[in-house]
Design a protein around this motif. Structure first.
Motif, PDB file in Angstrom:
ATOM      1  N   ASN A 253       0.828  -1.214   0.000  1.00  0.00           N
ATOM      2  CA  ASN A 253       0.000   0.000   0.000  1.00  0.00           C
ATOM      3  C   ASN A 253       0.858   1.258   0.000  1.00  0.00           C
ATOM      4  O   ASN A 253       0.586   2.196  -0.741  1.00  0.00           O
ATOM      5  CB  ASN A 253      -0.943   0.011   1.201  1.00  0.00           C
ATOM      6  CG  ASN A 253      -2.103  -0.920   1.007  1.00  0.00           C
ATOM      7  OD1 ASN A 253      -2.580  -1.125  -0.103  1.00  0.00           O
ATOM      8  ND2 ASN A 253      -2.565  -1.516   2.089  1.00  0.00           N
ATOM      9  N   ILE A 254       1.895   1.279   0.811  1.00  0.00           N
ATOM     10  CA  ILE A 254       2.779   2.447   0.856  1.00  0.00           C
ATOM     11  C   ILE A 254       3.477   2.629  -0.484  1.00  0.00           C
ATOM     12  O   ILE A 254       3.643   3.747  -0.965  1.00  0.00           O
ATOM     13  CB  ILE A 254       3.821   2.298   1.991  1.00  0.00           C
ATOM     14  CG1 ILE A 254       3.152   2.499   3.338  1.00  0.00           C
ATOM     15  CG2 ILE A 254       4.968   3.272   1.831  1.00  0.00           C
ATOM     16  CD1 ILE A 254       2.557   3.881   3.543  1.00  0.00           C
ATOM     17  N   PHE A 255       3.875   1.521  -1.106  1.00  0.00           N
ATOM     18  CA  PHE A 255       4.583   1.627  -2.378  1.00  0.00           C
ATOM     19  C   PHE A 255       3.695   2.216  -3.473  1.00  0.00           C
ATOM     20  O   PHE A 255       4.202   2.795  -4.423  1.00  0.00           O
ATOM     21  CB  PHE A 255       5.148   0.278  -2.817  1.00  0.00           C
ATOM     22  CG  PHE A 255       6.168   0.410  -3.895  1.00  0.00           C
ATOM     23  CD1 PHE A 255       7.430   0.902  -3.614  1.00  0.00           C
ATOM     24  CD2 PHE A 255       5.874   0.103  -5.200  1.00  0.00           C
ATOM     25  CE1 PHE A 255       8.382   1.060  -4.603  1.00  0.00           C
ATOM     26  CE2 PHE A 255       6.813   0.254  -6.209  1.00  0.00           C
ATOM     27  CZ  PHE A 255       8.070   0.735  -5.900  1.00  0.00           C
ATOM     28  N   SER A 256       2.387   2.106  -3.329  1.00  0.00           N
ATOM     29  CA  SER A 256       1.509   2.731  -4.321  1.00  0.00           C
ATOM     30  C   SER A 256       1.529   4.263  -4.202  1.00  0.00           C
ATOM     31  O   SER A 256       1.123   4.955  -5.122  1.00  0.00           O
ATOM     32  CB  SER A 256       0.082   2.198  -4.187  1.00  0.00           C
ATOM     33  OG  SER A 256      -0.478   2.570  -2.956  1.00  0.00           O
ATOM     34  N   TYR A 257       2.045   4.802  -3.074  1.00  0.00           N
ATOM     35  CA  TYR A 257       2.149   6.247  -2.882  1.00  0.00           C
ATOM     36  C   TYR A 257       3.561   6.786  -3.071  1.00  0.00           C
ATOM     37  O   TYR A 257       3.748   7.925  -3.453  1.00  0.00           O
ATOM     38  CB  TYR A 257       1.672   6.632  -1.475  1.00  0.00           C
ATOM     39  CG  TYR A 257       0.209   6.380  -1.269  1.00  0.00           C
ATOM     40  CD1 TYR A 257      -0.744   7.205  -1.837  1.00  0.00           C
ATOM     41  CD2 TYR A 257      -0.230   5.294  -0.512  1.00  0.00           C
ATOM     42  CE1 TYR A 257      -2.090   6.971  -1.658  1.00  0.00           C
ATOM     43  CE2 TYR A 257      -1.579   5.055  -0.325  1.00  0.00           C
ATOM     44  CZ  TYR A 257      -2.503   5.887  -0.905  1.00  0.00           C
ATOM     45  OH  TYR A 257      -3.833   5.654  -0.726  1.00  0.00           O
ATOM     46  N   THR A 258       4.545   5.966  -2.757  1.00  0.00           N
ATOM     47  CA  THR A 258       5.935   6.420  -2.865  1.00  0.00           C
ATOM     48  C   THR A 258       6.833   5.236  -3.204  1.00  0.00           C
ATOM     49  O   THR A 258       6.567   4.115  -2.791  1.00  0.00           O
ATOM     50  CB  THR A 258       6.428   7.072  -1.555  1.00  0.00           C
ATOM     51  OG1 THR A 258       7.788   7.471  -1.730  1.00  0.00           O
ATOM     52  CG2 THR A 258       6.341   6.136  -0.372  1.00  0.00           C
ATOM     53  N   SER A 259       7.888   5.513  -3.930  1.00  0.00           N
ATOM     54  CA  SER A 259       8.858   4.458  -4.228  1.00  0.00           C
ATOM     55  C   SER A 259      10.041   4.527  -3.264  1.00  0.00           C
ATOM     56  O   SER A 259      10.978   3.746  -3.377  1.00  0.00           O
ATOM     57  CB  SER A 259       9.344   4.587  -5.667  1.00  0.00           C
ATOM     58  OG  SER A 259       9.983   5.829  -5.842  1.00  0.00           O
ATOM     59  N   ASN A 260       9.964   5.436  -2.315  1.00  0.00           N
ATOM     60  CA  ASN A 260      11.051   5.623  -1.354  1.00  0.00           C
ATOM     61  C   ASN A 260      10.832   4.708  -0.144  1.00  0.00           C
ATOM     62  O   ASN A 260      10.530   5.161   0.954  1.00  0.00           O
ATOM     63  CB  ASN A 260      11.124   7.084  -0.935  1.00  0.00           C
ATOM     64  CG  ASN A 260      12.452   7.439  -0.338  1.00  0.00           C
ATOM     65  OD1 ASN A 260      13.330   6.598  -0.229  1.00  0.00           O
ATOM     66  ND2 ASN A 260      12.594   8.690   0.062  1.00  0.00           N
TER      67      ASN A 260
END
Length: 119
Positions: A27-34
């Motif tokens: 889920n977080i990766f869908s918002y940021t690639s960091n």
């Protein structure tokens, strides 16, 4: 941009915490690639090939980690000490592509993150 660090430290069976960590990471990766993913201690067992969880009457969630490659997560690290302590000595035993690094490099990378979550 804020950076995230996700530590997988628990074995794959016995609780739902692994699945929650995986869901959170995706889920977080869908918002940021960091985002940096680390497998430490018994957490390395989550991405080991050829697990036969049906013999202990558990669901095998390890194949879900292949979504990291589908989402193009590149910062996936495994602790070299954890591997050696558990009898693994190369990258061929993993379901996904990982970078094997020592604990000192892991500490440096974790210090650079804004948010650290442990699953």
């Amino acid at each position: 941009m804020k950076s995230f660090c996700v530590l997988f430290v628990h074995p794959p069976y016995g609780s739902n915490i692994v699945r929650e960590g995986l869901n959170f990471s995706l889920n977080i990766f869908s918002y940021t690639s960091n985002i940096n993913i680390f497998f430490l201690g018994d957490g390395i067992f989550q991405i080991i090939k050829n697990q036969y969880s049906e013999k202990i009457y558990c669901n095998n969630n390890s194949f879900n980690f292949s979504f990291f490659e589908k989402y193009h997560v590149k910062n996936i690290y495994v602790c070299s000490r954890s591997l050696h302590e558990r009898g693994f000595f190369n990258k061929d035993c993993f379901l996904i592509k990982v970078k094997i690094i020592d604990i000192n490099r892991i500490r440096k990378k974790i210090k650079k993150c804004n948010f650290i979550l442990r699953f």
